[in-house]
Motif scaffolding. Structure first.
Motif, PDB file in Angstrom:
ATOM      1  N   TYR A  57       0.849  -1.202   0.000  1.00  0.00           N
ATOM      2  CA  TYR A  57       0.000   0.000   0.000  1.00  0.00           C
ATOM      3  C   TYR A  57       0.884   1.250   0.000  1.00  0.00           C
ATOM      4  CZ  TYR A  57       0.119   0.744   5.221  1.00  0.00           C
ATOM      5  OH  TYR A  57       0.472   0.996   6.521  1.00  0.00           O
ATOM      6  N   HIS A 169      -9.693  -3.201   4.560  1.00  0.00           N
ATOM      7  CA  HIS A 169      -8.931  -3.057   5.811  1.00  0.00           C
ATOM      8  C   HIS A 169      -9.190  -1.747   6.558  1.00  0.00           C
ATOM      9  CE1 HIS A 169      -5.842  -6.007   3.801  1.00  0.00           C
ATOM     10  NE2 HIS A 169      -7.064  -6.495   3.894  1.00  0.00           N
ATOM     11  N   TRP A 257      -6.835  -6.463   8.516  1.00  0.00           N
ATOM     12  CA  TRP A 257      -6.682  -7.697   7.734  1.00  0.00           C
ATOM     13  C   TRP A 257      -6.459  -8.933   8.592  1.00  0.00           C
ATOM     14  CZ3 TRP A 257      -2.262 -10.389   8.594  1.00  0.00           C
ATOM     15  CH2 TRP A 257      -1.146  -9.691   9.063  1.00  0.00           C
ATOM     16  N   GLY A 290      -4.096 -17.026   5.014  1.00  0.00           N
ATOM     17  CA  GLY A 290      -3.467 -18.215   5.578  1.00  0.00           C
ATOM     18  C   GLY A 290      -3.199 -19.326   4.584  1.00  0.00           C
ATOM     19  N   ILE A 291      -3.183 -19.001   3.300  1.00  0.00           N
ATOM     20  CA  ILE A 291      -2.933 -20.051   2.293  1.00  0.00           C
ATOM     21  C   ILE A 291      -1.438 -20.383   2.301  1.00  0.00           C
ATOM     22  CG2 ILE A 291      -2.998 -20.596  -0.184  1.00  0.00           C
ATOM     23  CD1 ILE A 291      -5.379 -18.624  -0.404  1.00  0.00           C
ATOM     24  N   ALA A 310      -3.818 -15.493  -3.384  1.00  0.00           N
ATOM     25  CA  ALA A 310      -2.809 -14.553  -2.876  1.00  0.00           C
ATOM     26  C   ALA A 310      -2.214 -15.120  -1.598  1.00  0.00           C
ATOM     27  CB  ALA A 310      -3.429 -13.189  -2.617  1.00  0.00           C
ATOM     28  N   VAL A 311      -0.904 -15.035  -1.519  1.00  0.00           N
ATOM     29  CA  VAL A 311      -0.211 -15.543  -0.331  1.00  0.00           C
ATOM     30  C   VAL A 311       0.678 -14.429   0.214  1.00  0.00           C
ATOM     31  CG1 VAL A 311       1.464 -17.236   0.510  1.00  0.00           C
ATOM     32  CG2 VAL A 311      -0.278 -17.924  -1.160  1.00  0.00           C
TER      33      VAL A 311
HETATM   34  C1  LIG Z   1       3.683  -7.498   7.060  1.00  0.00           C
HETATM   35  C2  LIG Z   1       2.341  -7.371   6.384  1.00  0.00           C
HETATM   36  C3  LIG Z   1       2.034  -6.206   5.710  1.00  0.00           C
HETATM   37  C4  LIG Z   1       0.791  -6.075   5.054  1.00  0.00           C
HETATM   38  N1  LIG Z   1       0.555  -4.956   4.299  1.00  0.00           N
HETATM   39  C5  LIG Z   1      -0.548  -4.908   3.519  1.00  0.00           C
HETATM   40  C6  LIG Z   1      -0.701  -3.880   2.556  1.00  0.00           C
HETATM   41  O1  LIG Z   1       0.173  -3.033   2.349  1.00  0.00           O
HETATM   42  N2  LIG Z   1      -1.860  -3.865   1.851  1.00  0.00           N
HETATM   43  C7  LIG Z   1      -2.825  -4.813   2.003  1.00  0.00           C
HETATM   44  O2  LIG Z   1      -3.857  -4.748   1.335  1.00  0.00           O
HETATM   45  N3  LIG Z   1      -2.671  -5.820   2.878  1.00  0.00           N
HETATM   46  C8  LIG Z   1      -1.552  -5.912   3.601  1.00  0.00           C
HETATM   47  N4  LIG Z   1      -1.356  -6.991   4.416  1.00  0.00           N
HETATM   48  C9  LIG Z   1      -2.328  -8.103   4.388  1.00  0.00           C
HETATM   49  C10 LIG Z   1      -1.894  -9.176   3.351  1.00  0.00           C
HETATM   50  O3  LIG Z   1      -1.958  -8.679   2.044  1.00  0.00           O
HETATM   51  C11 LIG Z   1      -2.765 -10.422   3.437  1.00  0.00           C
HETATM   52  O4  LIG Z   1      -4.086 -10.103   3.110  1.00  0.00           O
HETATM   53  C12 LIG Z   1      -2.734 -11.043   4.838  1.00  0.00           C
HETATM   54  O5  LIG Z   1      -1.407 -11.149   5.306  1.00  0.00           O
HETATM   55  C13 LIG Z   1      -3.370 -12.436   4.857  1.00  0.00           C
HETATM   56  O6  LIG Z   1      -2.677 -13.293   4.004  1.00  0.00           O
HETATM   57  P1  LIG Z   1      -1.604 -14.375   4.583  1.00  0.00           P
HETATM   58  O7  LIG Z   1      -2.332 -15.132   5.629  1.00  0.00           O
HETATM   59  O8  LIG Z   1      -1.233 -15.198   3.380  1.00  0.00           O
HETATM   60  O9  LIG Z   1      -0.459 -13.617   5.145  1.00  0.00           O
HETATM   61  C14 LIG Z   1      -0.154  -7.124   5.110  1.00  0.00           C
HETATM   62  C15 LIG Z   1       0.170  -8.287   5.818  1.00  0.00           C
HETATM   63  C16 LIG Z   1       1.396  -8.427   6.438  1.00  0.00           C
HETATM   64  C17 LIG Z   1       1.726  -9.703   7.142  1.00  0.00           C
END
Ligand SMILES: Cc1cc2nc3c(=O)[nH]c(=O)nc-3n(C[C@H](O)[C@H](O)[C@H](O)COP(=O)(O)O)c2cc1C
Length: 335
Positions: A57, A169, A257, A290-291, A310-311
């Motif tokens: 972002y 978010h 998120w 959480g994928i 998306a991961v």
């Molecule tokens: C360190 C970190 C930074 C994140 N920054 C953003 C971001 O800039 N924009 C966004 O839409 N989501 C952000 N997220 C959320 C991730 O895009 C994602 O939706 C979330 O981590 C769940 O996916 P995961 O379980 O595979 O990590 C962030 C997550 C983490 C862990």
């Protein structure tokens, strides 16, 4: 269909079904410029073998910053740095996307002293108490719209393939969409069509002024009492698609998120994506949450819960290791 299936979208071809989720790296300078650390970070993430790497972002105006060391696309001096990011991503053969954001009322006053939002309502967040923002005037909204469009033009000049509007978010555009935080009585509030109007206007302007393929990160619902419902999101997405959006990236809403308390297991937010997929929307759908395994991605694709996985954290931990365990043909899928 499985994680290696090719996916044509707009003018692009995604070589597989894996996307690196946007993740704030906090590697920028205090005025939002790319550093060597930022470039190293994205070169590393791109080793995951994802077909699309999303860049974190990035604020469209200083008044929309959420945190220090956040990446900025707020003036032309930012173009050189983000061009270098697009280049390191493209070097691996992946497509590059960048997420645009404005915090609206979701920031602390030391980062964002003139906090503004659709209404003068404190934005609810699970993890902190936020200050009460000023309600935006129609002129403030006009300026905000232009800031998003100008930022998208910079993203195009930098060589990106996709631009994503961050409408999830609890950030600014999420605040416009949500009945919790948008209680305006003009053309930007009152009904879902009006609450979606600003996002629709931004999409149309970006489409008019750039060749970028446009994505939106939407909440599947706000997951907050009296917040956006799944039906309101489906309605909003129809407007976004009519305006030119090609990918819906489905996450969570007001509150942030993080994994909601009652959600368990791999794919903890994927049912939100699956709801939009079932609604038959004419756009590709990204699911997240959480994928971390090949078996899960293949099963979700087979069940048509989403078109792209998306991961985030599982790739952040070790992009190369993720590629070896999930994106190698020898990695175990359906068992
Ligand atoms: C360190 C970190 C930074 C994140 N920054 C953003 C971001 O800039 N924009 C966004 O839409 N989501 C952000 N997220 C959320 C991730 O895009 C994602 O939706 C979330 O981590 C769940 O996916 P995961 O379980 O595979 O990590 C962030 C997550 C983490 C862990």
């Amino acid at each position: 269909m499985n994680r290696f299936s090719v996916l044509p979208i707009a003018d692009h071809v995604l070589e597989n079904r894996l996307v690196v989720a946007p993740m704030a790296s906090q590697t920028s300078t205090l005025d939002g410029k790319v550093t060597d650390k930022t470039l190293h970070h994205y070169a590393n993430l791109a080793q995951s073998k994802a077909a699309l790497v999303m860049v974190e972002y990035s604020f469209v105006a200083l008044s929309g910053r959420s945190e220090p060391h956040q990446l900025g696309v707020h003036n032309n001096d930012c173009i050189e740095g983000i061009t270098a990011i697009a280049k390191v991503i493209h070097q691996t053969g992946a497509k590059a996307g960048l997420q645009l954001t404005h915090c609206g009322g979701k920031a602390q006053l030391d980062v964002c002293p003139d906090l503004m939002a659709p209404s003068g309502i404190t934005v609810p967040a699970y993890d902190r108490i936020l200050p009460t923002p000023k309600m935006m005037s129609l002129n403030d909204i006009l300026i905000l719209k232009q800031q998003f469009v100008d930022a998208a033009k910079r993203v195009e000049l930098a060589g990106f393939d996709f631009v994503e509007l961050h409408c999830a978010h609890g950030y600014g555009l999420n605040q416009f969409l949500s009945p919790l935080t948008n209680q305006r009585d003009d053309q930007y509030g009152g009904c879902q069509r009006n609450r979606a109007r600003l996002v629709v206007e931004i999409i149309k302007q970006i489409k008019l002024h750039t060749q970028l393929s446009i994505m939106v990160r939407v909440p599947g619902q706000d997951l907050y009492p009296q917040g956006l419902t799944q039906r309101q999101i489906v309605e909003s997405c129809k407007y976004f698609i009519d305006a030119g959006v090609v990918i819906l990236d489905v996450s969570s809403g007001i509150g942030g998120w993080n994994r909601p308390k009652e959600r368990r297991g791999e794919g903890f937010l994927v049912e939100e994506a699956a709801y939009l997929k079932k609604a038959g929307l004419q756009a590709c759908i990204i699911g997240v949450g959480g994928i971390e395994t090949a078996a899960y991605i293949d099963m979700a694709l087979e069940n048509q819960w989403f078109d792209l996985a998306a991961v985030g954290r599982a790739i952040l931990k070790g992009p190369k290791e993720f590629a070896d365990s999930v994106m190698s043909v020898n990695s175990k899928a359906l068992v």
